[in-house]
Design a protein around this motif. Sequence first.
Motif, PDB file in Angstrom:
ATOM      1  N   PHE A 782      54.778  81.502 -29.175  1.00 13.72           N
ATOM      2  CA  PHE A 782      53.514  80.941 -29.640  1.00 13.72           C
ATOM      3  C   PHE A 782      53.546  79.421 -29.439  1.00 13.72           C
ATOM      4  CE2 PHE A 782      54.147  84.928 -31.671  1.00 13.72           C
ATOM      5  CZ  PHE A 782      52.885  85.494 -31.790  1.00 13.72           C
ATOM      6  N   PHE A 783      52.455  78.875 -28.909  1.00 14.74           N
ATOM      7  CA  PHE A 783      52.321  77.447 -28.660  1.00 14.74           C
ATOM      8  C   PHE A 783      51.171  76.939 -29.518  1.00 14.74           C
ATOM      9  CE2 PHE A 783      54.243  79.426 -25.046  1.00 14.74           C
ATOM     10  CZ  PHE A 783      55.190  78.528 -24.566  1.00 14.74           C
ATOM     11  N   LEU A 784      51.500  76.133 -30.541  1.00 14.82           N
ATOM     12  CA  LEU A 784      50.513  75.686 -31.502  1.00 14.82           C
ATOM     13  C   LEU A 784      49.906  74.354 -31.098  1.00 14.82           C
ATOM     14  CD1 LEU A 784      52.066  77.887 -33.095  1.00 14.82           C
ATOM     15  CD2 LEU A 784      51.766  76.485 -35.130  1.00 14.82           C
ATOM     16  N   THR A 785      48.662  74.158 -31.469  1.00 10.70           N
ATOM     17  CA  THR A 785      47.997  72.862 -31.326  1.00 10.70           C
ATOM     18  C   THR A 785      47.750  72.301 -32.720  1.00 10.70           C
ATOM     19  OG1 THR A 785      45.774  73.810 -31.376  1.00 10.70           O
ATOM     20  CG2 THR A 785      46.872  73.729 -29.235  1.00 10.70           C
ATOM     21  N   SER A 786      47.184  71.125 -32.785  1.00  9.47           N
ATOM     22  CA  SER A 786      46.925  70.515 -34.092  1.00  9.47           C
ATOM     23  C   SER A 786      45.737  71.161 -34.791  1.00  9.47           C
ATOM     24  CB  SER A 786      46.665  69.014 -33.928  1.00  9.47           C
ATOM     25  OG  SER A 786      45.579  68.801 -33.038  1.00  9.47           O
ATOM     26  N   GLY A 787      44.951  71.943 -34.054  1.00 13.21           N
ATOM     27  CA  GLY A 787      43.817  72.641 -34.641  1.00 13.21           C
ATOM     28  C   GLY A 787      44.106  74.110 -34.836  1.00 13.21           C
ATOM     29  N   LYS A 788      43.062  74.930 -34.710  1.00 10.89           N
ATOM     30  CA  LYS A 788      43.199  76.361 -34.915  1.00 10.89           C
ATOM     31  C   LYS A 788      43.663  77.090 -33.659  1.00 10.89           C
ATOM     32  CE  LYS A 788      39.620  76.782 -38.505  1.00 10.89           C
ATOM     33  NZ  LYS A 788      38.358  77.483 -38.868  1.00 10.89           N
ATOM     34  N   LYS A 789      43.523  76.474 -32.522  1.00 13.26           N
ATOM     35  CA  LYS A 789      43.818  77.160 -31.269  1.00 13.26           C
ATOM     36  C   LYS A 789      45.316  77.380 -31.102  1.00 13.26           C
ATOM     37  CE  LYS A 789      42.419  77.042 -26.401  1.00 13.26           C
ATOM     38  NZ  LYS A 789      41.740  76.235 -25.354  1.00 13.26           N
ATOM     39  N   VAL A 790      45.674  78.620 -30.774  1.00 10.57           N
ATOM     40  CA  VAL A 790      47.068  78.984 -30.561  1.00 10.57           C
ATOM     41  C   VAL A 790      47.179  79.714 -29.229  1.00 10.57           C
ATOM     42  CG1 VAL A 790      49.033  80.309 -31.424  1.00 10.57           C
ATOM     43  CG2 VAL A 790      47.482  79.191 -33.036  1.00 10.57           C
ATOM     44  N   PHE A 791      48.091  79.269 -28.387  1.00  6.23           N
ATOM     45  CA  PHE A 791      48.377  79.965 -27.139  1.00  6.23           C
ATOM     46  C   PHE A 791      49.580  80.881 -27.358  1.00  6.23           C
ATOM     47  CE2 PHE A 791      46.111  76.213 -25.777  1.00  6.23           C
ATOM     48  CZ  PHE A 791      45.275  76.687 -24.774  1.00  6.23           C
ATOM     49  N   VAL A 792      49.574  82.012 -26.696  1.00  8.31           N
ATOM     50  CA  VAL A 792      50.681  82.946 -26.848  1.00  8.31           C
ATOM     51  C   VAL A 792      50.955  83.617 -25.513  1.00  8.31           C
ATOM     52  CG1 VAL A 792      49.148  84.835 -27.567  1.00  8.31           C
ATOM     53  CG2 VAL A 792      51.563  84.919 -28.157  1.00  8.31           C
ATOM     54  N   THR A 793      52.208  83.814 -25.233  1.00  8.59           N
ATOM     55  CA  THR A 793      52.632  84.657 -24.121  1.00  8.59           C
ATOM     56  C   THR A 793      53.394  85.839 -24.698  1.00  8.59           C
ATOM     57  OG1 THR A 793      53.963  84.818 -22.104  1.00  8.59           O
ATOM     58  CG2 THR A 793      54.714  83.261 -23.778  1.00  8.59           C
ATOM     59  N   MET A 794      53.098  87.025 -24.220  1.00  8.29           N
ATOM     60  CA  MET A 794      53.786  88.231 -24.662  1.00  8.29           C
ATOM     61  C   MET A 794      54.722  88.760 -23.591  1.00  8.29           C
ATOM     62  SD  MET A 794      52.885  88.931 -27.766  1.00  8.29           S
ATOM     63  CE  MET A 794      51.580  88.691 -28.988  1.00  8.29           C
ATOM     64  N   ASP A 795      54.761  88.102 -22.435  1.00  6.86           N
ATOM     65  CA  ASP A 795      55.540  88.612 -21.309  1.00  6.86           C
ATOM     66  C   ASP A 795      56.427  87.542 -20.692  1.00  6.86           C
ATOM     67  OD1 ASP A 795      53.599  87.050 -20.174  1.00  6.86           O
ATOM     68  OD2 ASP A 795      52.643  88.660 -19.040  1.00  6.86           O
ATOM     69  N   ARG A 796      57.053  86.759 -21.560  1.00  6.21           N
ATOM     70  CA  ARG A 796      58.062  85.809 -21.104  1.00  6.21           C
ATOM     71  C   ARG A 796      57.468  84.737 -20.188  1.00  6.21           C
ATOM     72  NH1 ARG A 796      62.967  87.767 -22.374  1.00  6.21           N
ATOM     73  NH2 ARG A 796      64.059  86.532 -20.805  1.00  6.21           N
ATOM     74  N   CYS A 797      56.308  84.213 -20.597  1.00  4.38           N
ATOM     75  CA  CYS A 797      55.653  83.081 -19.941  1.00  4.38           C
ATOM     76  C   CYS A 797      55.040  83.420 -18.585  1.00  4.38           C
ATOM     77  CB  CYS A 797      56.619  81.896 -19.783  1.00  4.38           C
ATOM     78  SG  CYS A 797      57.158  81.187 -21.341  1.00  4.38           S
ATOM     79  N   LYS A 798      54.884  84.697 -18.298  1.00  2.00           N
ATOM     80  CA  LYS A 798      54.202  85.062 -17.050  1.00  2.00           C
ATOM     81  C   LYS A 798      52.698  84.865 -17.188  1.00  2.00           C
ATOM     82  CE  LYS A 798      57.673  88.438 -15.500  1.00  2.00           C
ATOM     83  NZ  LYS A 798      58.595  88.304 -16.646  1.00  2.00           N
ATOM     84  N   THR A 799      52.138  85.258 -18.319  1.00  2.43           N
ATOM     85  CA  THR A 799      50.719  85.065 -18.587  1.00  2.43           C
ATOM     86  C   THR A 799      50.545  84.511 -19.988  1.00  2.43           C
ATOM     87  OG1 THR A 799      50.426  87.320 -19.428  1.00  2.43           O
ATOM     88  CG2 THR A 799      50.070  86.973 -17.057  1.00  2.43           C
ATOM     89  N   PHE A 800      49.392  83.851 -20.202  1.00  7.66           N
ATOM     90  CA  PHE A 800      49.100  83.242 -21.497  1.00  7.66           C
ATOM     91  C   PHE A 800      47.691  83.615 -21.935  1.00  7.66           C
ATOM     92  CE2 PHE A 800      52.426  80.719 -19.674  1.00  7.66           C
ATOM     93  CZ  PHE A 800      53.191  80.278 -20.740  1.00  7.66           C
ATOM     94  N   GLN A 801      47.531  83.776 -23.240  1.00  8.30           N
ATOM     95  CA  GLN A 801      46.229  83.989 -23.845  1.00  8.30           C
ATOM     96  C   GLN A 801      46.103  83.066 -25.044  1.00  8.30           C
ATOM     97  OE1 GLN A 801      46.620  88.440 -24.236  1.00  8.30           O
ATOM     98  NE2 GLN A 801      44.535  88.398 -23.460  1.00  8.30           N
ATOM     99  N   ALA A 802      44.883  82.864 -25.497  1.00  7.30           N
ATOM    100  CA  ALA A 802      44.650  81.998 -26.654  1.00  7.30           C
ATOM    101  C   ALA A 802      43.865  82.758 -27.708  1.00  7.30           C
ATOM    102  CB  ALA A 802      43.903  80.744 -26.231  1.00  7.30           C
ATOM    103  N   PHE A 803      44.173  82.484 -28.967  1.00  7.00           N
ATOM    104  CA  PHE A 803      43.385  83.005 -30.078  1.00  7.00           C
ATOM    105  C   PHE A 803      43.184  81.892 -31.089  1.00  7.00           C
ATOM    106  CE2 PHE A 803      47.781  83.912 -31.390  1.00  7.00           C
ATOM    107  CZ  PHE A 803      47.798  83.427 -32.699  1.00  7.00           C
ATOM    108  N   ASP A 804      42.206  82.068 -31.938  1.00  6.79           N
ATOM    109  CA  ASP A 804      41.935  81.097 -32.994  1.00  6.79           C
ATOM    110  C   ASP A 804      42.580  81.571 -34.283  1.00  6.79           C
ATOM    111  OD1 ASP A 804      40.490  79.298 -31.472  1.00  6.79           O
ATOM    112  OD2 ASP A 804      38.592  80.354 -31.781  1.00  6.79           O
ATOM    113  N   ALA A 805      43.443  80.741 -34.831  1.00  3.86           N
ATOM    114  CA  ALA A 805      44.019  81.032 -36.142  1.00  3.86           C
ATOM    115  C   ALA A 805      42.931  80.870 -37.199  1.00  3.86           C
ATOM    116  CB  ALA A 805      45.191  80.106 -36.422  1.00  3.86           C
TER     117      ALA A 805
END
Length: 1535
Positions: A782-805
């Motif tokens: 999980f890659f956090l920002t200072s806001g609500k946006k969080v990036f996550v990779t579930m496949d060892r950094c091959k792909t990334f998605q973002a969700f709002d905390a």
Amino acid sequence: MKAWRALQATALLASALWATPLAAAKDRPTFHSKEFENIPMNINYFADSDVVLFQDIDDGNVYLSNDAGAKWERVDAVPEGKAVLLTMHEFDSKRAYILTEGSKHYRTTDRGKNWEKFDSGVDLSIFRPDMLAFHADDPDRIIFNGMRCHGFQCQEVTTYTTDGFKTKGKALRDDTDGCWWAKGSELFTTGEDDLDKDRVICIVRDKVSPLKQDQRLKISDNFFKGTEEAKNIQEFEPNLDTDKVIQGVVSIAIVKKWILVATTSLNTDEMALFVTDDTKKWSRAAFPAAHDSHDHRLAQNAYTVLESTNYSIQVDVRTSNQGNPMGVMYSSNSKGNHFTENAEHTNRNKHGHVDFEKIAGIQGVYLVNKVKNWEEVEKKAGADKEIYSEITFDDGRTFEKITADGKRIHLHSVTDLSNIGRVFSSAAPGIVMGVGNTGDELKSYWDKGNLYVSDDAGKTWTKALDGPHKYEFGDQGSILVAVKDSKEEDISEISYSLDHGQKWKTESLPDDLKIRPYILTTSQDSTSLKFLLIGKTKKSPEWRVLSIDFEGLHEDTCKEDDMEVWSARVDKDGKPTCLMGHTQSFHRRKKDAKCFLKQEFKHAVAETKDCDCTEQDYECDFNFERDEDGECVKKGKVLAPEGACKDKKPDDTFKGTSGYRKIPGNTCKDTDKMKDKYKDKEWKCKDAIGGNGGPTHELTGKVEQTKHVMEGKKWDGFEKHYLERGDSSTGTDETVIMRPLNKAGPILVSFNHGKDWETPKKLEDEEITAIIPHQYFKDAVFFLTSGKKVFVTMDRCKTFQAFDAPTKPDNDMFPLAFHPDHKDWLIWMGKKCDDGECYGVAHATEDPFAYWRTIGKQVRRCEFTGSSAYKFEGRKENQILCLKHEKEDKAKPLVLASSNDWFKNEEVYGKNVKDFATMAEFIVVAAEDAEKKTLQASASLDGKNYANAHFPHGFEVTHQHAYTVLDSSTHAVNLFVATSMEEGRQYGTIIKSNSNGTSYVVSVRNVNCDESYYVDFEKMLGLEGVAVVNVVANSDDKKGTKKLQTQITHNDGAQWAYLPAPVGDNLEPKLPCHDKQGSKDCALHIHGYTERRDHGKTHSSQGAVGIMFGWGNTGDSLGPLKEADTYMTTDAGKTWKRVMKGTWTWAIGDQGGILILAQTTASASRKQSNKLFYSFDRGNTWKEHEFSEKEVELWDVTTVRSGGSHSFLLWGKDEDDKAFTMKLNFKGFANKDCQFDKDHPENGDYELWSPEHPVQKDGCLFGHKSKYLRKKIAKDGDVQCWNTMKMSPLYGKEDCECQREDFECDYNFEMDPIGQCSLVNGLSPMTREQWCSEHPDAIEFFPPSGYRRIPLTTCKGGKTMDEQSEPVACPQKEEEYEKKHRRSGWSIFFAVVIPVVIAAGAGWYVWRNWNGKFGQIRLGENGTSTHVFDEGQPWVKYPIIAISGVVAVVVAIPVVAGAVWRVVKGGMERVGLLGGAGGGSRGRWSRLGGGGGGWGSRRFTTRDSFARGAGGYDIVDGDDEGELLGDEESDEEQV
């Protein structure tokens, strides 16, 4: 049992109101109606009969009808309200079973005419749905998977019967996670009649570990009984992976003629699938090479075994996130072990259901729903799927549109069920129905759905009825019945058709009845004229069961001229065409015939005729895919014949696949033309999968090194994260994430252990404030920002998605908590502000891309405490504990809230709770005793009931003291108590708990600690109960400098001894003394934890069993670090040797096959260097490698924590003052894999090694001999091969007789000068009342002898030093006591110790879940503060954690949630979100201080997550609201 009682509602019993049957008429069906209070569930027909059963789950009853539902009676043989589960015999149509809560159940062998009581031998399990496993050939052979409970602790056990439970079930095996007959399918066979009869397969849990990753597959041919030759039970562990056993078995599926076994491992949710068709030879199922749009991984809860054929297994694998899932469908070869892709982007739901169904009885035809906008769904969370339907007539080779009257239609399928049973078809030949709509995609079932019908197996369709309907088939398709679906109780009629759905008639329900239809069903074979309709009314009783009988519609029985020969597929001229290599036809009634077949329970039989093979009978072979021209082209490595490349060179060739294979199950006749077209062709061995035993790579005999220089001055250190890989992973990447320590530079990712680096495009323009690897599944970050946006990779950094905390992070709380079983289950802890007042709030989710639910306000911390590892009745998998203010009022004290339903309901424990922590199955809570000014610790197994812990007299925890919980990995908690707190003279006592964590005894006194109360305690990773401490030898000297001596234990602290001083060597200067045993005057002494600059560096590695390094000296005490040399042991501390002059940093690879020594800035010398040394023979010889022409500042040398890699990374600053990384690859020194023969371990490249107690001559340790695999050492010191298998104890444990070393001093006893356990002066032994209250299942108590069994020991017989006295009955257990001693001579071992050992597993679990780290947690008190991490707080300046009148809790963090600070201390301390500058660089101390507060403004140690584990301490800080900072197991480190 409360869990079952919760399933049973207390509604009124149904009244028996029978409707008067309507007069039978030849132009209408007959109805019978019965009212019920509760919904009928679990409806089952006895095959080939009109007898039907259903279960009233709410009231705990089962009802039976002998006339297809016209009349119903409760099965009164079962006491009212006691029925828990109705199960039908899988292979005998006359048998059924009604299971109750305990061990007494009911069975019928005559379709319910008579019911007999039977005893399963164990209670019904609350942990599994599949209690009964049936034998396919012998209906009397049944396996019962049940449980046995001792208090809150439940153990899954299995019984069996060979007489159909005419007699009580016999014990099969304990510690199971399910057992099955090998002959669990009519098609499966072992090839031997006797094995088919008796062979049983079980998933067996480890006796010590509750982890599913340690479960194994065991097979027995005599019901796991002992043999005359051996005392142990008869069982064996098959080689799942061709020639290797595999642990981590989690599930078994018997599919047609195959048995499938799924395994998992630590660090990943990827699973391995193993297949056999005889239980003798197994192989791992292979899936195609990674595709552009998916990678073919089998993840937990992400693959579904579909309805398969007799010749092929079909599997659907999820490829998108769980909240909006899609999949890829595969079909296997005839062996079931190699899969090819059939369909991409299949529609799935989050429960794993797939929109796939075969047309019953028609070979090679099935319907599937796919997702049109799959790219949008993958990229955008919550995107609406555009679903379309297709059909295949060649088993998935090609797909066609589904059309009705020239228009394309789309049909609702398995993910959107509206009835029970098959969705589209039945045993009626070629008759298919479905609800759907016309257009480009599938629309709403309720708004757009209409009923469609086909009578040619789905080739052509017509619209049958408007609106959505439930439907069924009868009389082999002669009659079709439908009832319109509705959300209201407004349906008053049914519809039926007698001509394959061309024309429909309606019939009103009796007595003006209006219902909301729930179920429409009939007999399994669809040969009956009788149907059941279940609906809900507005009246009470609400539920109606209607029997509909069409027997009277036609008097005639069909004759030959009423029948037709229907072909499953015909051409334009109506002639039969070949399908799967043959034509297929059925004898069925003509659609316009005025008759019924009236052949109840007689199934339609297909007639087939083989055809000549054509191109249509072939598909692409494994790792081949069709290109734009329709040709099969290679997309991955080729599957070579067994042994084809053995001992061959990469360019040698073999004859292999043409790229095509005949479709499995295809029966076409070979022709010369097709044989020639698809004949085998030549391939090179380098193109074969795995080389099939050939060389794996080029042999160079050199270290391959790759340097990467960082540009710019921002690289003054590294934040780095290794993504550890699980044993079940298919990939080979070694992924590392790094960025500058000050976060001012880019995030770089390497997939090849530092050879190449790249910046993920998704993160290029983002300001990432924190990098948090998933605590349990290392593929996710999980890659956090200072806001609500969080990036996550579930496949060892091959792909990334973002969700709002749901909220922004809160500086006072670590933001994420993880679940040990479910990768997508998260708890987010953040901050919310209302009217200017801000407070902590926690949210939880099962899918972060879909939704979040609030679980608490005014919270300090929440954790998942549920886990599949724990078998407690009240502790559900989704249990969460939160530390929060009472009634969510900040002015009120903290309480502990527990919930098993996402905080829809909660239970509250205690007041003035300071903190809680989890340790394996234990939940430990600390609360302040305001009157005594002490900390009261208590423990719970289920999160609801808590028992107080008892400490030795004189060790009350006052608020002036500090305590540290040391790593506890052997069923007991090791607690350090500071007894001297004078400046420069800090030391204390380690006390050790019993196996249930409730009472403590002294283990060792005068153990050294520093001013922060970190302790010189080091565990040897990978081994049981071996640890090293430094003690203060001159504790009586109150003024002098501490004189430290090192001691070691081999039995978990029961006995301590000096390290042996090694013999002389060739290094200068010579060693001052030598003593093989070690003594106070001459021994080896090792610098401990308190002197380590990088507290993350441990002395040993989980993967290299028995190997340990250290800096030290020989003599009577420990000397200065600057004068220390580097020592190592390879036999778990029994003997030691000096390997290098001075202090060198070590790293371990190839599971001990490669050892590295380098001089870094972390060592005492802090010299620049350009050379390092490596060894392939466990340190016997060392070879020099020059990695740089000029000397450089080397900060660290690292590798994967498991110690299994052949590559290492150097981190430092070069001669040009630029930071660099350098990959060192040693794989060129050998080019073959090590071979192991399980049946003859002396052959091959491995040896068996057993650790031994230095003074115990029989080689036993903890009451058994553990055998570990270690690679043999070559005589010339070179490497001959590389490890490819996990170095685990393959031979289990050979138990020994009990000796003195298997016992430790009991409560309030300690070792006297002559080595005996004596009662401490002025203290009393544990009383009968106290002991019996802690062991509620025990019936007797042995007055203390001074000794108790070490919790970890498995010894049997021999000395019984804990049973020297006569037992007495526990209070209120006198009757059981008398009965026991009157009837048998059961020992206290079975009455007490076994339940205790089963209930423990705590420390060991911590050790395993930490991947080989040890942890220490400090406790103390301090002044109040409004911010936990204010820089000015005393615990920052003086790390004696303290608050006024408050002591924080002691914790050794385990798997469940304990390591919430694993990343705080290792990863979050460097992020801007934490405030703080990130602290010291290059592996020294780091400080979270200054610059805006945040999660940290206090001191932490740096963390090493690479070769040696993250280790270190768990630190418990406290203020007036108590904050636990947990343990650290981040996959990152600072240097």
